[in-house]
Scaffold this motif. Structure first.
Motif, mmCIF file in Angstrom:
data_model
loop_
_atom_site.group_PDB
_atom_site.id
_atom_site.type_symbol
_atom_site.label_atom_id
_atom_site.label_comp_id
_atom_site.label_asym_id
_atom_site.label_seq_id
_atom_site.Cartn_x
_atom_site.Cartn_y
_atom_site.Cartn_z
ATOM 1 N N TYR A 202 98.251 20.776 -76.527
ATOM 2 C CA TYR A 202 97.837 19.964 -75.380
ATOM 3 C C TYR A 202 98.471 18.575 -75.428
ATOM 4 O O TYR A 202 99.113 18.143 -74.459
ATOM 5 C CB TYR A 202 96.314 19.840 -75.328
ATOM 6 N N LEU A 203 98.303 17.867 -76.533
ATOM 7 C CA LEU A 203 98.800 16.499 -76.609
ATOM 8 C C LEU A 203 100.321 16.435 -76.664
ATOM 9 O O LEU A 203 100.919 15.453 -76.220
ATOM 10 C CB LEU A 203 98.196 15.791 -77.828
ATOM 11 N N SER A 204 100.954 17.468 -77.200
ATOM 12 C CA SER A 204 102.423 17.476 -77.237
ATOM 13 C C SER A 204 103.014 17.546 -75.833
ATOM 14 O O SER A 204 104.171 17.180 -75.620
ATOM 15 C CB SER A 204 102.927 18.657 -78.074
ATOM 16 N N GLY A 205 102.214 18.011 -74.885
ATOM 17 C CA GLY A 205 102.684 18.088 -73.506
ATOM 18 C C GLY A 205 102.351 16.870 -72.668
ATOM 19 O O GLY A 205 102.629 16.851 -71.463
ATOM 20 N N LYS A 206 101.760 15.840 -73.272
ATOM 21 C CA LYS A 206 101.388 14.628 -72.545
ATOM 22 C C LYS A 206 102.288 13.458 -72.947
ATOM 23 O O LYS A 206 102.787 13.411 -74.065
ATOM 24 C CB LYS A 206 99.919 14.266 -72.846
#
Length: 516
Positions: free
Chosen positions: A119-123
């Protein structure tokens, strides 16, 4: 007339009137209030430039630092909601929190890059340090300080802090500007130990926990100078307390034990600047308190609260500690009385208030009680009933209004139909000179259903036998409460706030004490 009902107004005031006073320092950066205000505005302007605004969630996955704190304040400046993430969690746990919160932008330290997960790698993200991708914080900052007023008021959410999840999935606790300002006024009113502008507070507790974050914000509201440590270092803490003109620090008792044990020449240090040591998460023993007063020569206060109450619900004051040492040692097992402008009651399962001395659930109300759980209306409804926060803690109140915590309701042991609260037993066990730390859990028993198991940390190489422990507890505990079984560990598993993880201990012991 403008109402001072948001946190950022206080920081701006100090920047205008006390700009040369140090606001915060860590091992690599020191900013006075004037410089910090400029830094906060640069971060805030950049956040607005990338589309972050009121109500947006901004994650922070990093250890304590000046930049970490300024990012949180910049979020407050633009009305965004800061979500401090516990970097001690697994990648899956962090992924759950980030997804649940709907984090839209992330600030992180390079050492936690591998924890970002799917999730955070895509933000969009900014790294505080190191050479990792994506953008480095210093290169990302705006060149200007032009921030569009976000019209932030007291009801707006300042931060979303996740519970430890010891009894289930973590829940996002919504804390408003007014919640924080209220609790930061209640604390000095209740303890009588307010701080003055320019005095220095040592910050060790992590910002993803209420003691670290709200404790820091409390200092900033009054113009205090924060000395920030990224980790707890027993020796480093003592050297900072002695050499950096520190006036106050918040700890847990086990940290004091470690520091006393690891600094053999501790009495050679000069702690004359230290006014107050605040502690929480567990009571302090009379022996440890006397030793600490002898070494540090300062006042002690204890706070009790939980994330859902911003920070504090009760305080055991410095005067209370002096009373305890002057002939009322049982007072040290109390967490004190309700803070100013709050009420605390003990109720039964039906919500009826119980008489003094009877054990029930601790409930409380006041202006510091959370706004609710993020996206969990049912959980909020079961936790806040008619304005009262149901803490889930079992305790009793004496005639003077002092609260004595007996345990989490979920940790209660039922043995032969009798309710046993582990904290009551633990308080007795740690008073033994050969026991450094103790936790009590219930284990299966054919005859009684459950019996208490004492899990101990020895003070030295001499370990008590079951018979010795039983003899020590005779007359101090009812017979059915005395542990007949004991185990030793090298250390007790604790969460970052210092609370013993009973769930982890039960997991460690399940093979040795299986259900029948």
């Amino acid at each position: 007339m403008k109402l001072l009902n948001n946190l950022i107004d206080h920081i701006q005031f100090h920047a205008q009137h006390r700009q040369e006073t140090m606001m915060a320092s860590d091992c690599s950066k020191s900013l006075n209030y004037g410089q910090a205000w400029q830094h906060i505005n640069r971060i805030a302007a950049r956040l607005q430039n990338v589309g972050i605004g009121k109500g947006d969630r901004v994650g922070i996955l990093a250890k304590n630092s000046v930049d970490n704190l300024c990012v949180l304040l910049a979020c407050a400046r633009v009305g965004a909601v800061a979500v401090g993430i516990n970097y001690r969690l697994t990648q899956d746990e962090i992924n759950y929190i980030a997804t649940d919160a709907g984090i839209q932008f992330l600030f992180f330290s390079n050492e936690f890059n591998s924890l970002r997960g799917d999730y955070l790698s895509g933000k969009p993200a900014v790294c505080f340090d190191g050479n990792s991708s994506p953008t480095l914080f210093e290169n990302w900052l705006s060149d200007n300080e032009n921030v569009i007023d976000a019209n932030v008021n007291g009801d707006d959410i300042l931060f979303q802090m996740y519970t430890s999840g010891t009894t289930g999935r973590p829940k996002g606790v919504l804390i408003s500007h007014s919640n924080v300002l209220s609790n930061c006024f209640q604390a000095p009113m209740s303890t009588g130990l307010g701080m003055r502008t320019g005095e220095r507070a040592l910050i060790i507790a992590p910002f993803f926990h209420a003691v670290g974050l709200v404790g820091s914000l409390l200092g900033l509201i009054y113009g205090v100078s924060l000395v920030i440590h990224s980790d707890y270092d027993p020796i480093g803490m003592i050297e900072t307390l002695a050499n950096d003109d520190i006036h106050t620090v918040a700890l847990i008792p086990v940290m004091l034990q470690f520091s006393l044990a690891m600094v053999p020449n501790i009495k050679d240090y000069d702690f004359s600047s230290l006014h107050t040591i605040s502690y929480g998460a567990s009571p302090i023993s009379e022996t440890l308190l006397r030793e600490c007063i002898d070494v540090f020569g300062c006042d002690f206060t204890q706070g009790y609260g939980q994330t859902e109450a911003t920070m504090a619900l009760t305080f055991l004051t410095a005067d209370d500690h002096r009373r305890a040492l002057a002939g009322k040692p049982d007072l040290l097992r109390s967490c004190g009385r309700a803070v100013f402008a709050s009420e605390v009651k003990i109720v039964d399962a039906e919500g009826n208030e119980l008489p003094h001395g009877e054990i029930g659930e601790i409930i409380a109300n006041g202006p510091q009680i959370m706004q609710g759980y993020w996206n969990q209306a049912d959980a909020t409804k079961h936790t806040i009933i008619d304005g009262w926060l149901h803490t889930g803690d079992a305790g009793r109140m004496d005639e003077e209004g002092y609260i004595y915590i007996h345990d989490r309701l979920k940790d209660m042991i039922i043995s032969g139909g009798e309710n046993i609260y582990p904290a009551e037993i633990e308080n007795i066990l740690v008073s033994h000179p050969q026991i450094q730390d103790a936790a009590v859990i219930g284990v299966p028993d054919v005859k009684w259903g459950e019996v208490p198991l004492a899990v101990l940390i020895a003070n030295d190489d001499q370990r008590l036998t079951s018979d010795e422990l039983e003899n020590y507890c005779q007359g101090k505990l009812a017979r059915y409460k005395i542990p007949r079984k004991l185990e030793y560990l090298d250390s007790l598993p604790r969460n970052p706030t210092g609370k013993v993880l009973k769930k982890s201990i039960r997991e460690l012991m399940k093979d040795k004490y299986p259900a029948s």
